[in-house]
Each structure stands twice: as structure tokens, then as C-alpha cells.
Design an enzyme around this catalytic site. Structure first.
Site, PDB file in Angstrom:
ATOM      1  CG  PHE A   1      -1.530  -1.149   1.110  1.00 55.62           C
ATOM      2  CD1 PHE A   1      -3.019  -1.398   0.562  1.00 55.62           C
ATOM      3  CD2 PHE A   1      -1.399  -2.383   2.278  1.00 55.62           C
ATOM      4  CE1 PHE A   1      -3.588  -2.616   0.612  1.00 55.62           C
ATOM      5  CE2 PHE A   1      -2.253  -3.469   2.145  1.00 55.62           C
ATOM      6  CZ  PHE A   1      -3.182  -3.702   1.624  1.00 55.62           C
TER       7      PHE A   1
ATOM      8  N   GLY B   1       4.690  -1.140  10.695  1.00 52.28           N
ATOM      9  CA  GLY B   1       3.657  -1.709   9.515  1.00 52.28           C
ATOM     10  C   GLY B   1       4.498  -2.267   8.455  1.00 52.28           C
TER      11      GLY B   1
ATOM     12  CB  SER C   1       6.989   1.435   3.351  1.00 51.26           C
ATOM     13  OG  SER C   1       6.386   0.249   3.879  1.00 51.26           O
TER      14      SER C   1
ATOM     15  CG  ASP D   1       3.404  -5.960  10.478  1.00 50.30           C
ATOM     16  OD1 ASP D   1       2.388  -6.680  10.951  1.00 50.30           O
ATOM     17  OD2 ASP D   1       2.980  -5.277   9.313  1.00 50.30           O
TER      18      ASP D   1
ATOM     19  CB  SER E   1       3.418  -1.592  17.476  1.00 51.22           C
ATOM     20  OG  SER E   1       1.777  -1.199  17.719  1.00 51.22           O
TER      21      SER E   1
ATOM     22  CG  HIS F   1      -4.463   2.876   9.384  1.00 54.69           C
ATOM     23  ND1 HIS F   1      -3.224   2.930   9.962  1.00 54.69           N
ATOM     24  CD2 HIS F   1      -4.442   3.223   8.118  1.00 54.69           C
ATOM     25  CE1 HIS F   1      -2.188   2.945   8.741  1.00 54.69           C
ATOM     26  NE2 HIS F   1      -2.961   2.994   7.688  1.00 54.69           N
TER      27      HIS F   1
ATOM     28  CG  ASP G   1      -2.369   5.186   5.076  1.00 54.61           C
ATOM     29  OD1 ASP G   1      -2.716   5.040   3.768  1.00 54.61           O
ATOM     30  OD2 ASP G   1      -1.893   4.233   5.546  1.00 54.61           O
TER      31      ASP G   1
HETATM   32  N1  SAH Z   1       3.942  -0.342   4.794  1.00 53.43           N
HETATM   33  C1  SAH Z   1       3.235  -1.319   4.260  1.00 53.43           C
HETATM   34  C2  SAH Z   1       1.750  -1.375   4.616  1.00 53.43           C
HETATM   35  C3  SAH Z   1       1.520  -1.700   6.114  1.00 53.43           C
HETATM   36  S1  SAH Z   1      -0.097  -2.282   6.331  1.00 53.43           S
HETATM   37  C4  SAH Z   1       3.431  -1.067   2.689  1.00 53.43           C
HETATM   38  O1  SAH Z   1       4.390  -0.381   2.443  1.00 53.43           O
HETATM   39  O2  SAH Z   1       2.808  -1.795   2.084  1.00 53.43           O
HETATM   40  C5  SAH Z   1      -0.502  -2.258   8.085  1.00 53.43           C
HETATM   41  C6  SAH Z   1       0.337  -3.219   8.799  1.00 53.43           C
HETATM   42  O3  SAH Z   1       0.387  -2.986  10.100  1.00 53.43           O
HETATM   43  C7  SAH Z   1      -0.398  -4.596   8.653  1.00 53.43           C
HETATM   44  O4  SAH Z   1       0.730  -5.270   7.962  1.00 53.43           O
HETATM   45  C8  SAH Z   1      -0.554  -5.128  10.276  1.00 53.43           C
HETATM   46  O5  SAH Z   1      -0.189  -6.559  10.535  1.00 53.43           O
HETATM   47  C9  SAH Z   1       0.109  -4.038  10.939  1.00 53.43           C
HETATM   48  N2  SAH Z   1      -0.381  -3.933  12.235  1.00 53.43           N
HETATM   49  C10 SAH Z   1      -1.432  -3.348  12.590  1.00 53.43           C
HETATM   50  N3  SAH Z   1      -1.599  -3.238  14.018  1.00 53.43           N
HETATM   51  C11 SAH Z   1      -0.473  -3.451  14.231  1.00 53.43           C
HETATM   52  C12 SAH Z   1       0.168  -3.883  15.681  1.00 53.43           C
HETATM   53  N4  SAH Z   1      -0.697  -3.283  16.696  1.00 53.43           N
HETATM   54  N5  SAH Z   1       1.179  -4.192  15.879  1.00 53.43           N
HETATM   55  C13 SAH Z   1       1.980  -4.495  14.981  1.00 53.43           C
HETATM   56  N6  SAH Z   1       1.700  -4.456  13.634  1.00 53.43           N
HETATM   57  C14 SAH Z   1       0.402  -3.982  13.303  1.00 53.43           C
HETATM   58 MG    MG Z   2      -0.510   2.779   4.768  1.00 52.63          MG
END
Ligand code: SAH
Ligand code: MG
Length: 209
Positions: free
Chosen positions: A15, A41, A47, A66, A119, A139, A165
Site C-alpha cells: 500500500f 507496519g 515501504s 509488524d 507494536s 489505523h 494515510d
Molecule cells: N507499509 C506497508 C503497509 C502496512 S499495512 C506497505 O508499504 O505496504 C499495516 C500493517 O500494520 C499490517 O501489516 C498489520 O499487520 C500491521 N499492524 C496493525 N496493527 C499492528 C500492531 N498493533 N502491531 C504491529 N503491527 C500491526
Molecule cells: Mg499505509
């Protein structure tokens, strides 16, 4: 950024449009590399290739955090569910194999280190100074706030806070990243340094959060 790495990033599931990825790369590169970079993430490593390329150029390391179980919107039946990121054996989302494959394809294994866990659990024990923090994890209001409160205090003076985002208009996306971005600016500790798409890049100009 190296054309081969750009291709790996483009091919990775995820994303992050290339324009935002390159902005992230430039922000990380400008940071100079005196400190670690932390991404919240990782998903499939898209990314992380941009940030990892800058980390390699600056002889530093990106920690990419993550739990790899996906956010709410990645679960079966939800809007961003992707079969390729689902592990049939466990019956759960698992983006870690894809993440590893992306980082290996990029040749960045010496500069991108995965932290696999929630996290919140990592933040409670995190004390290492950061040159750059990229917030792109859960999010929900609680998740974005916890990521900011848990890790932003470790950002060094002059360090970079990047948030993904960020949508001012609720019709375009959820508001929690925008709220944390606004809070960071209102604190006086950060100033905006750049914006590309939904990516906001801030610089630490005073202590606090
Ligand atoms: N940066 C990525 C997109 C991240 S999507 C890219 O470039 O495509 C958001 C990610 O956050 C997901 O993989 C999800 O597993 C992670 N995530 C959501 N809540 C989280 C948490 N509490 N602790 C760790 N990871 C989390
Ligand atoms: Mg994002």
C-alpha cells in the site's frame, strides 16, 4: 534510488504508491544515518524497500515492526483481504513470508531487520534513539495514538517523523492518522517538512510529543 530496487518495491504487494515511496526514501536519505530508522507496519515489505535503500546508503539499519497478522481491513471478508497473504495451515493472515521474500529480492537483508510482534509490546520496552520513525501500522484511533506515544519520544532532535494515510477529508479515509499528525504539529515539537499523497513528513524541532 537505484532502478533495480525501485522495481522490487513496485512488484511488492502493498500500500505505497511509488511517488510516496520515493518521498519516503528521500526523507530517510536526508536524515544522514547517524541513528536507526523504525517502521511500524511492514506488511509485505514495500515501504521497507524504500526506507531500507536509504538505510543502506547511509550505513545504518531499518527496524521494521509488524505482528504480520494484518490490520482489521486485511482479514478475510474485509476490503483489503489478499489471498496471497493468507496462511491456510494456520488459517490466519501471515505477511512475514512475503516480507522476507521482498527484502531478500532487494538484497537488503543486512539493512532491514524484522521485529515480529505487536507494536504495543515493543513500545513498552523501546528506548533506542531514532533518526526516523514511520507510522503505518494499525489505523484505529488507539493504535495510531499508541504508536505515536510509544515511539515518537525516542526521535532525536532534527529527526524525521513520517506518517502515512493522512487524510484531512474523512470521505477519503479514516481520520486517526490525520489526528495524530495534527497533534504532532500542535505540540510544537514538530514542523512539516513535506507532503506527497497521503504521506506527511515532519521534522523534530523541539523536545516532547
Ligand atoms: N507499509 C506497508 C503497509 C502496512 S499495512 C506497505 O508499504 O505496504 C499495516 C500493517 O500494520 C499490517 O501489516 C498489520 O499487520 C500491521 N499492524 C496493525 N496493527 C499492528 C500492531 N498493533 N502491531 C504491529 N503491527 C500491526
Ligand atoms: Mg499505509
Amino acid at each position: 534510488m537505484d532502478g533495480r530496487l525501485r522495481r522490487v518495491a513496485r512488484d511488492a504487494i502493498g500500500f505505497m504508491p511509488e511517488s510516496e515511496g520515493l518521498a519516503l526514501y528521500r526523507a530517510a536519505l536526508a536524515d544522514g544515518g547517524a541513528h536507526l530508522l523504525l517502521e511500524i507496519g511492514s506488511y509485505c515489505g514495500k515501504s521497507a524497500v524504500y526506507l531500507g535503500a536509504a538505510a543502506a546508503a547511509n550505513h545504518t539499519v531499518l527496524f521494521s515492526l509488524d505482528h504480520h497478522r494484518g490490520s482489521e481491513e486485511h482479514q478475510p471478508g474485509e476490503r483489503f483481504f489478499d489471498r496471497q497473504v493468507f496462511d491456510d495451515a494456520s488459517g490466519r493472515v501471515d505477511s512475514l513470508p512475503r516480507f522476507r521474500a521482498t527484502i531478500a529480492a532487494a538484497g537488503l537483508e543486512d539493512h532491514v531487520v524484522a521485529i515480529v510482534g505487536a507494536s504495543e509490546a515493543v513500545a513498552r520496552r523501546w528506548a533506542t534513539p531514532l533518526g526516523l520513525l514511520f507510522i503505518d501500522g494499525g489505523h484505529s484511533d488507539e493504535a495510531v495514538r499508541a504508536d505515536y506515544e510509544g515511539f515518537a519520544p525516542c526521535l532525536v532532535g532534527g529527526g524525521t517523523l513520517a506518517i502515512h494515510d493522512v487524510f484531512e477529508d474523512p470521505a477519503q479515509g479514516g481520520r486517526p492518522p490525520f489526528e495524530v499528525y495534527s497533534r504532532a504539529l500542535a505540540s510544537g515539537a514538530f514542523e512539516e517538512a513535506g507532503r506527497t499523497g497521503s504521506l506527511r513528513v515532519l521534522t523534530r524541532v523541539a523536545s516532547g510529543i
